[in-house]
Scaffold this motif. Structure first.
Motif, PDB file in Angstrom:
ATOM      1  N   THR A 110       0.861  -1.184   0.000  1.00  0.00           N
ATOM      2  CA  THR A 110       0.000   0.000   0.000  1.00  0.00           C
ATOM      3  C   THR A 110       0.891   1.224   0.000  1.00  0.00           C
ATOM      4  OG1 THR A 110      -0.069   0.248   2.406  1.00  0.00           O
ATOM      5  CG2 THR A 110      -1.725  -1.222   1.403  1.00  0.00           C
ATOM      6  N   LYS A 142     -11.384  -3.131   3.688  1.00  0.00           N
ATOM      7  CA  LYS A 142     -10.165  -2.507   3.173  1.00  0.00           C
ATOM      8  C   LYS A 142     -10.085  -1.054   3.619  1.00  0.00           C
ATOM      9  CE  LYS A 142      -7.702  -1.232  -0.949  1.00  0.00           C
ATOM     10  NZ  LYS A 142      -7.656  -1.181  -2.388  1.00  0.00           N
ATOM     11  N   GLY A 143      -8.912  -0.680   4.137  1.00  0.00           N
ATOM     12  CA  GLY A 143      -8.679   0.690   4.565  1.00  0.00           C
ATOM     13  C   GLY A 143      -8.972   0.956   6.026  1.00  0.00           C
ATOM     14  N   TYR A 203      -3.323   0.438   8.331  1.00  0.00           N
ATOM     15  CA  TYR A 203      -4.546   0.267   7.559  1.00  0.00           C
ATOM     16  C   TYR A 203      -4.513  -1.067   6.821  1.00  0.00           C
ATOM     17  CZ  TYR A 203      -4.729   5.176   8.657  1.00  0.00           C
ATOM     18  OH  TYR A 203      -4.728   6.367   9.338  1.00  0.00           O
ATOM     19  N   GLU A 257      -9.845  -5.962  -4.724  1.00  0.00           N
ATOM     20  CA  GLU A 257      -9.027  -5.132  -3.830  1.00  0.00           C
ATOM     21  C   GLU A 257      -7.539  -5.386  -4.053  1.00  0.00           C
ATOM     22  OE1 GLU A 257     -12.299  -4.881  -0.237  1.00  0.00           O
ATOM     23  OE2 GLU A 257     -10.556  -6.151   0.022  1.00  0.00           O
TER      24      GLU A 257
END
Length: 178
Positions: free
Chosen positions: A61, A103-104, A120, A163
């Motif tokens: 990420t 997600k996140g 995250y 994702e």
């Protein structure tokens, strides 16, 4: 009188080996032999088990988390860059097993001597395992962020394929660091 050496990396071992070779072999001062690269079995026998990981199996990420997929489970941690920026990690708060995340979402927190940082989750899923060693010894993250310093294992949800396609390859991640 002998001197003790503390070698912190395979690179240190190679440098020390090179210096020993250069001092002990009869060679011309103008023509030094090439610096040897020690084979992995020699490094392992010296206690260097953490050679560079194969990052081709990792996705990243832009907030410096990584994920490594094995079947329907993803192992998640922070990147070497992140741990270097944080400095000595002194505390790690991990989620409970069976906790579900999208997600996140913030899934963990690490604290260092410099700062605290929320982490995250890179994909949606349910936590199936946490690295309990980090509760008592969070510095493992500094020592081995992509191997022994993993944070959680997550069972991927049905939306994981979409994702995962949004995450960065090693090459793309490295471009974000420049």
């Amino acid at each position: 009188m002998s001197q003790s050496l503390i070698l912190k990396s395979a690179r240190d071992a190679t440098r020390v080996f090179s210096k020993i070779v250069q001092k002990t072999l009869p060679i011309s001062k103008n023509k030094l032999p090439p610096i040897p690269h020690l084979p992995h079995n020699v490094l392992r026998s010296c206690g260097f088990h953490n050679s560079a990981p194969n990052y081709s199996k990792f996705l990243f990420t832009d907030s410096h988390e990584w994920i490594k997929i094995d079947g329907d489970v993803g192992t998640i941690g922070i990147t070497n860059y992140a741990q270097e920026q944080l400095g000595d990690i002194v505390f790690c708060e991990l989620p409970e097993v069976a906790t579900e995340f999208s997600k996140g979402d913030i899934f963990a927190t690490v604290e260092s001597v410099k700062a605290a940082s929320d982490l995250y989750i890179p994909i949606s899923g349910e936590v199936v395992e946490v690295n309990e060693k980090l509760v008592d010894t969070p510095a493992i993250i500094n020592e081995s962020p992509t191997e022994d310093g993993w944070l959680v294992m997550v069972k991927l949800t049905s939306s994981a394929d979409d994702e995962l396609s949004e995450l960065l390859t090693q090459t793309d991640y490295e471009k974000t660091l420049n």
